[in-house]
Write a protein that holds these residues in place. Structure first.
Motif, PDB file in Angstrom:
ATOM      1  N   ARG A  24       1.617  -2.986   6.097  1.00 25.47           N
ATOM      2  CA  ARG A  24       1.206  -1.724   5.488  1.00 25.47           C
ATOM      3  C   ARG A  24       2.321  -0.694   5.653  1.00 25.47           C
ATOM      4  O   ARG A  24       2.749  -0.401   6.760  1.00 25.47           O
ATOM      5  CB  ARG A  24      -0.073  -1.212   6.136  1.00 25.47           C
ATOM      6  CG  ARG A  24      -0.589   0.088   5.504  1.00 25.47           C
ATOM      7  CD  ARG A  24      -1.824   0.591   6.238  1.00 25.47           C
ATOM      8  NE  ARG A  24      -2.211   1.904   5.753  1.00 25.47           N
ATOM      9  CZ  ARG A  24      -3.093   2.129   4.797  1.00 25.47           C
ATOM     10  NH1 ARG A  24      -3.709   1.107   4.222  1.00 25.47           N
ATOM     11  NH2 ARG A  24      -3.381   3.360   4.419  1.00 25.47           N
ATOM     12  N   ARG A  25       2.773  -0.122   4.525  1.00 24.98           N
ATOM     13  CA  ARG A  25       3.845   0.874   4.560  1.00 24.98           C
ATOM     14  C   ARG A  25       3.467   2.055   3.668  1.00 24.98           C
ATOM     15  O   ARG A  25       4.278   2.531   2.868  1.00 24.98           O
ATOM     16  CB  ARG A  25       5.172   0.249   4.093  1.00 24.98           C
ATOM     17  CG  ARG A  25       5.655  -0.929   4.922  1.00 24.98           C
ATOM     18  CD  ARG A  25       5.923  -0.546   6.372  1.00 24.98           C
ATOM     19  NE  ARG A  25       6.897   0.518   6.494  1.00 24.98           N
ATOM     20  CZ  ARG A  25       8.218   0.359   6.389  1.00 24.98           C
ATOM     21  NH1 ARG A  25       8.713  -0.838   6.165  1.00 24.98           N
ATOM     22  NH2 ARG A  25       9.032   1.379   6.534  1.00 24.98           N
ATOM     23  N   ALA A  26       2.241   2.518   3.811  1.00 23.94           N
ATOM     24  CA  ALA A  26       1.776   3.651   3.002  1.00 23.94           C
ATOM     25  C   ALA A  26       2.683   4.852   3.228  1.00 23.94           C
ATOM     26  O   ALA A  26       3.075   5.159   4.354  1.00 23.94           O
ATOM     27  CB  ALA A  26       0.329   3.990   3.371  1.00 23.94           C
ATOM     28  N   CYS A  27       3.003   5.532   2.148  1.00 27.70           N
ATOM     29  CA  CYS A  27       3.977   6.625   2.157  1.00 27.70           C
ATOM     30  C   CYS A  27       3.540   7.758   3.091  1.00 27.70           C
ATOM     31  O   CYS A  27       2.475   8.355   2.899  1.00 27.70           O
ATOM     32  CB  CYS A  27       4.142   7.150   0.734  1.00 27.70           C
ATOM     33  SG  CYS A  27       5.202   8.601   0.573  1.00 27.70           S
ATOM     34  N   SER A  28       4.350   8.064   4.095  1.00 25.48           N
ATOM     35  CA  SER A  28       4.003   9.134   5.037  1.00 25.48           C
ATOM     36  C   SER A  28       4.126  10.514   4.409  1.00 25.48           C
ATOM     37  O   SER A  28       3.491  11.464   4.869  1.00 25.48           O
ATOM     38  CB  SER A  28       4.878   9.046   6.294  1.00 25.48           C
ATOM     39  OG  SER A  28       6.254   9.119   5.979  1.00 25.48           O
ATOM     40  N   PHE A  29       4.923  10.640   3.345  1.00 28.75           N
ATOM     41  CA  PHE A  29       5.031  11.931   2.677  1.00 28.75           C
ATOM     42  C   PHE A  29       3.711  12.356   2.051  1.00 28.75           C
ATOM     43  O   PHE A  29       3.479  13.541   1.809  1.00 28.75           O
ATOM     44  CB  PHE A  29       6.124  11.890   1.598  1.00 28.75           C
ATOM     45  CG  PHE A  29       7.368  12.635   1.978  1.00 28.75           C
ATOM     46  CD1 PHE A  29       7.307  13.941   2.429  1.00 28.75           C
ATOM     47  CD2 PHE A  29       8.605  12.028   1.884  1.00 28.75           C
ATOM     48  CE1 PHE A  29       8.454  14.627   2.783  1.00 28.75           C
ATOM     49  CE2 PHE A  29       9.759  12.698   2.243  1.00 28.75           C
ATOM     50  CZ  PHE A  29       9.685  14.006   2.686  1.00 28.75           C
ATOM     51  N   GLY A  39       0.810  -1.212   0.000  1.00 22.90           N
ATOM     52  CA  GLY A  39       0.000   0.000   0.000  1.00 22.90           C
ATOM     53  C   GLY A  39       0.842   1.260   0.000  1.00 22.90           C
ATOM     54  O   GLY A  39       0.442   2.297   0.545  1.00 22.90           O
ATOM     55  N   ILE A  40       2.006   1.202  -0.631  1.00 16.68           N
ATOM     56  CA  ILE A  40       2.932   2.344  -0.613  1.00 16.68           C
ATOM     57  C   ILE A  40       2.321   3.543  -1.310  1.00 16.68           C
ATOM     58  O   ILE A  40       2.324   4.657  -0.800  1.00 16.68           O
ATOM     59  CB  ILE A  40       4.272   1.945  -1.266  1.00 16.68           C
ATOM     60  CG1 ILE A  40       4.959   0.846  -0.439  1.00 16.68           C
ATOM     61  CG2 ILE A  40       5.192   3.157  -1.406  1.00 16.68           C
ATOM     62  CD1 ILE A  40       6.194   0.251  -1.105  1.00 16.68           C
ATOM     63  N   ARG A  41       1.807   3.332  -2.509  1.00 15.08           N
ATOM     64  CA  ARG A  41       1.183   4.419  -3.261  1.00 15.08           C
ATOM     65  C   ARG A  41      -0.324   4.399  -3.012  1.00 15.08           C
ATOM     66  O   ARG A  41      -0.927   3.329  -2.891  1.00 15.08           O
ATOM     67  CB  ARG A  41       1.473   4.255  -4.751  1.00 15.08           C
ATOM     68  CG  ARG A  41       2.958   4.244  -5.100  1.00 15.08           C
ATOM     69  CD  ARG A  41       3.517   5.628  -5.352  1.00 15.08           C
ATOM     70  NE  ARG A  41       3.484   6.532  -4.228  1.00 15.08           N
ATOM     71  CZ  ARG A  41       4.428   6.589  -3.279  1.00 15.08           C
ATOM     72  NH1 ARG A  41       5.444   5.782  -3.308  1.00 15.08           N
ATOM     73  NH2 ARG A  41       4.316   7.465  -2.292  1.00 15.08           N
ATOM     74  N   PRO A  42      -0.960   5.556  -2.949  1.00 14.04           N
ATOM     75  CA  PRO A  42      -2.372   5.630  -2.562  1.00 14.04           C
ATOM     76  C   PRO A  42      -3.336   5.341  -3.713  1.00 14.04           C
ATOM     77  O   PRO A  42      -3.023   5.568  -4.880  1.00 14.04           O
ATOM     78  CB  PRO A  42      -2.522   7.080  -2.106  1.00 14.04           C
ATOM     79  CG  PRO A  42      -1.520   7.833  -2.940  1.00 14.04           C
ATOM     80  CD  PRO A  42      -0.350   6.893  -3.119  1.00 14.04           C
ATOM     81  N   ALA A  43      -4.524   4.865  -3.369  1.00 16.47           N
ATOM     82  CA  ALA A  43      -5.588   4.654  -4.361  1.00 16.47           C
ATOM     83  C   ALA A  43      -6.930   4.606  -3.639  1.00 16.47           C
ATOM     84  O   ALA A  43      -7.063   3.956  -2.599  1.00 16.47           O
ATOM     85  CB  ALA A  43      -5.361   3.362  -5.141  1.00 16.47           C
ATOM     86  N   TYR A  44      -7.917   5.300  -4.201  1.00 21.78           N
ATOM     87  CA  TYR A  44      -9.266   5.359  -3.627  1.00 21.78           C
ATOM     88  C   TYR A  44     -10.284   5.151  -4.744  1.00 21.78           C
ATOM     89  O   TYR A  44      -9.998   5.394  -5.919  1.00 21.78           O
ATOM     90  CB  TYR A  44      -9.506   6.717  -2.950  1.00 21.78           C
ATOM     91  CG  TYR A  44      -8.554   6.995  -1.809  1.00 21.78           C
ATOM     92  CD1 TYR A  44      -8.875   6.606  -0.510  1.00 21.78           C
ATOM     93  CD2 TYR A  44      -7.331   7.626  -2.032  1.00 21.78           C
ATOM     94  CE1 TYR A  44      -8.001   6.851   0.543  1.00 21.78           C
ATOM     95  CE2 TYR A  44      -6.451   7.865  -0.986  1.00 21.78           C
ATOM     96  CZ  TYR A  44      -6.794   7.475   0.301  1.00 21.78           C
ATOM     97  OH  TYR A  44      -5.919   7.711   1.333  1.00 21.78           O
ATOM     98  N   TYR A  45     -11.491   4.713  -4.360  1.00 28.15           N
ATOM     99  CA  TYR A  45     -12.518   4.506  -5.376  1.00 28.15           C
ATOM    100  C   TYR A  45     -13.900   4.847  -4.836  1.00 28.15           C
ATOM    101  O   TYR A  45     -14.136   4.874  -3.630  1.00 28.15           O
ATOM    102  CB  TYR A  45     -12.484   3.075  -5.915  1.00 28.15           C
ATOM    103  CG  TYR A  45     -12.851   2.001  -4.908  1.00 28.15           C
ATOM    104  CD1 TYR A  45     -14.166   1.543  -4.795  1.00 28.15           C
ATOM    105  CD2 TYR A  45     -11.883   1.428  -4.081  1.00 28.15           C
ATOM    106  CE1 TYR A  45     -14.508   0.549  -3.885  1.00 28.15           C
ATOM    107  CE2 TYR A  45     -12.213   0.446  -3.166  1.00 28.15           C
ATOM    108  CZ  TYR A  45     -13.523   0.011  -3.074  1.00 28.15           C
ATOM    109  OH  TYR A  45     -13.860  -0.963  -2.166  1.00 28.15           O
ATOM    110  N   TYR A  46     -14.800   5.116  -5.780  1.00 30.22           N
ATOM    111  CA  TYR A  46     -16.192   5.441  -5.463  1.00 30.22           C
ATOM    112  C   TYR A  46     -17.066   4.793  -6.526  1.00 30.22           C
ATOM    113  O   TYR A  46     -16.752   4.836  -7.728  1.00 30.22           O
ATOM    114  CB  TYR A  46     -16.404   6.962  -5.466  1.00 30.22           C
ATOM    115  CG  TYR A  46     -17.849   7.387  -5.519  1.00 30.22           C
ATOM    116  CD1 TYR A  46     -18.692   7.195  -4.428  1.00 30.22           C
ATOM    117  CD2 TYR A  46     -18.382   7.989  -6.665  1.00 30.22           C
ATOM    118  CE1 TYR A  46     -20.022   7.588  -4.473  1.00 30.22           C
ATOM    119  CE2 TYR A  46     -19.696   8.393  -6.718  1.00 30.22           C
ATOM    120  CZ  TYR A  46     -20.521   8.185  -5.617  1.00 30.22           C
ATOM    121  OH  TYR A  46     -21.833   8.566  -5.669  1.00 30.22           O
ATOM    122  N   ILE A  47     -18.157   4.168  -6.073  1.00 27.27           N
ATOM    123  CA  ILE A  47     -19.024   3.437  -7.001  1.00 27.27           C
ATOM    124  C   ILE A  47     -20.488   3.764  -6.698  1.00 27.27           C
ATOM    125  O   ILE A  47     -20.917   3.746  -5.534  1.00 27.27           O
ATOM    126  CB  ILE A  47     -18.809   1.912  -6.881  1.00 27.27           C
ATOM    127  CG1 ILE A  47     -17.363   1.548  -7.248  1.00 27.27           C
ATOM    128  CG2 ILE A  47     -19.787   1.152  -7.778  1.00 27.27           C
ATOM    129  CD1 ILE A  47     -17.007   0.100  -6.973  1.00 27.27           C
TER     130      ILE A  47
END
Length: 615
Positions: free
Chosen positions: A299-304, A238-246
């Motif tokens: 999980r290592r989502a980018c803190s930046f 999950g380093i780079r973010p991604a979101y969705y809506y349906i």
């Protein structure tokens, strides 16, 4: 961030689930999808200003007619450039048939980008030249519709050479310069091996499960197939973010939650996070499924993303940036000896404004506590004037610096260029009492220190404060990043240069050469990926020692004003941003083995004087 770094690309995906006539009747616009794509990209323009691109796939096209279209631009305002050209195409159609917008079928037949599947991308170039050829989406054409592929993403790969080897492909000059080209070839390699002539959702899952385990890096990727299937996928950490809506009308994905919320006017809980290792897969009829492609890892989502990259309009990110600033307040109070009367607070650049509010909030809490204690200590011994003076005391806040966005340092001679750099920011005169006030300025992060030394510190010094304290809402950046941010050269980091300077000052240069030899040994044994040896550069010193050395390095030699630097702690970073724990650029704790290889290679490059990426 007062020093720009290349970073985070932006992704935008839309799948229309209704006929074009539906949007024409309900919203009065047959171009509803394109309008939303434009907004979705514009609301993420912070993620890429080197270029942009879109791709569109039309469903149920008569055989022999084109169904996959793409446009890319590296104009100064690439999003506007692309959609202006589409607007010109619409205007040209209206010349011949003024009411064509009232006929969705005709519009679809004549407007290339009026497709049911839309993919947009914003580029910050971390590799390759800055021209349209390197802008996403990339496309791969084939005689079979289902083997046509448009691909875009937010990522960096650290094993592109290995990817080409795995599919037995000798890359050309272009492919060697593009991570996406390697990813594209791997996807198409497995797509071409699909059993059926027209791959379906099950085949896509199979392709993803074959291809994505080969990728070493952080990524969020989106793809359109010529037969109407599509997907968006996120890496296992999950380093780079991604979101969705349906909903019943659309399926949408993007790199930022706030962009989707604003574009479609929906609540926070209606926009979902695409979880690590999963893919949002949509078939040719508009049905979707969320599929676990890779086993999720830590999980290592980018803190930046939380500190700087994502726009602060997201309510969670806003609160987290407030917390980042608030956590620093006690340390700042200690450094100014609790002398709020003679301290001015400000921020540089504008993206540090929210963290600034958090810092000031901490100061206000302390000041209010003092007010209560003082008033209670007076008992009945006070006058209205004395009480009013105490109650109305405030934290001194000023807009100290204003960036002149029109200024360009076009002069090439180093001496003259440095003179020009000093004037990128304009100082606000009359805000500081000379030789009396301490000036506290908060920044998102301090990367290279060059802009601080050549521009900001000199500019602030013109106000003649007693002391300058630069506060970073991020910890010390010590290590390269190879998962989407262009921070790959160790010598660029002011924290690294400070540690090297301390080693030399204390006659500990053997530490540097010992590390070099150990890395060379790892390289000979093909073990560069096993351990981050650069950590040993920092071990002899405390964080405070390195911060103090950084303060020396960013202070121009001719200035006689004390300069101090305060950094966020790792602990307070994670307390402020609990869901984004990716911190390898601060700690050296890389989520994949490729990160260790990159940092070790970057150290060898530094020692050998090579000004190249570590991967």
């Amino acid at each position: 961030m007062s020093e720009d770094i290349k970073h985070e690309c932006g992704l935008a995906y839309i799948r229309l689930r209704k006929p074009f006539s539906f949007y024409q009747q309900k919203y009065g616009a047959v171009t509803y999808g394109l309008n939303k794509l434009y907004l979705l990209m514009e609301k993420q323009h912070n993620r890429g200003q080197d270029g942009a691109g879109i791709a569109a796939v039309k469903l149920n096209v008569e055989p022999g007619n084109p169904f996959l279209h793409r446009m890319r631009s590296c104009a100064p305002q690439p999003i506007a450039d692309i959609f202006f050209k589409i607007g010109q195409e619409i205007a040209e159609l209206e010349k011949y048939q003024p009411d064509i917008k009232q006929h969705p079928g005709l519009m679809k037949g004549h407007l290339p980008f009026l497709g049911e599947l839309l993919l947009g991308h914003l580029r910050y170039g971390t590799q390759g030249k800055n021209n349209a050829e390197f802008c996403h989406p990339f496309i791969k054409r084939d005689l079979m519709p289902g083997k046509n592929l448009a691909l875009a993403g937010n990522f960096n790969m650290v094993n592109t050479d290995e990817l080409f080897d795995l599919i037995n492909m000798a890359p050309g000059d272009f492919q060697k310069q593009s991570d996406l080209a390697a990813m594209m070839e791997v996807f198409h390699h497995f797509l071409s091996k699909a059993d059926e002539e027209h791959p379906n959702a099950a085949d896509i899952i199979h392709v993803l499960k074959k291809a994505t385990p080969l990728f070493d890096g952080g990524y969020s990727i989106g793809a359109l197939l010529g037969n109407g299937h599509s997907f968006v996928m996120r890496d296992a950490h999950g380093i780079r973010p991604a979101y969705y809506y349906i909903n019943d009308e659309v399926i949408v994905a993007a790199s930022e939650r706030a962009a989707i919320r604003t574009t479609f006017n929906v609540g926070e809980n209606e926009v979902m996070e695409l979880m690590p290792g999963t893919a949002l897969i949509v078939d040719d009829t508009g049905n979707y499924r969320i599929e676990q492609i890779l086993e999720p890892k830590e999980r290592r989502a980018c803190s930046f993303e939380r500190i700087y990259f994502s726009r602060g309009s997201d309510e969670k990110i806003y609160r987290e940036r407030i917390a980042l600033g608030h956590h620093l307040s006690q340390t700042v109070l200690d450094r100014i000896n609790y002398d709020l009367k003679n301290t001015i607070f400000s921020y540089i650049p504008n993206t540090a404004e929210v963290a600034f509010y958090g810092l000031v909030k901490g100061m206000e809490e302390y000041l209010n506590k003092i007010k209560v204690e003082r008033i209670l200590s007076w008992g009945n011994d006070f006058t209205p004037e004395k009480l009013e003076e105490m109650v109305t005391r405030k934290i001194r806040q000023e807009k100290i610096a204003i960036k002149d966005v029109k200024l360009r340092t076009f002069i090439t001679e180093d001496a003259n260029r440095n003179e020009m750099v000093q004037h990128v920011y304009d100082v606000t005169y009359g805000t500081v009492r000379r030789n009396e006030d301490t000036l506290v300025v908060i920044d998102d992060s301090i990367v290279r220190g060059t802009t601080l030394k050549e521009s900001i510190i000199r500019m602030l010094a013109r106000l003649q404060p007693k002391k300058i304290i630069v506060v970073s809402s991020a910890p010390q950046i010590r290590y390269p990043d190879c998962y989407g941010i262009d921070m790959s050269k160790l010598g660029d980091f002011i924290a690294f240069r400070a540690a090297i300077a301390l080693l030399k000052e204390r006659n500990m240069e053997h530490v540097i050469t010992d590390i070099q030899e150990k890395i060379k040994e790892l390289q000979r044994n093909n073990q560069l990926h096993t351990e981050n040896m650069v950590r040993h550069i920092y071990k002899p010193f405390t964080t405070l020692e390195i911060s103090d050395k950084i303060a020396q390095l960013i202070t121009p030699s001719e200035l006689n004003i004390d300069v101090e630097v305060i950094y966020q702690t790792i602990e307070d970073l994670h307390d402020s941003c609990p869901t984004n724990t990716g911190d390898w650029y601060f700690t050296g704790n890389y989520p994949t083995a490729g990160g260790n290889r990159v940092v070790n290679k970057a150290f060898l490059n530094y020692m050998e004087g090579k000004n190249v990426r570590g991967y």
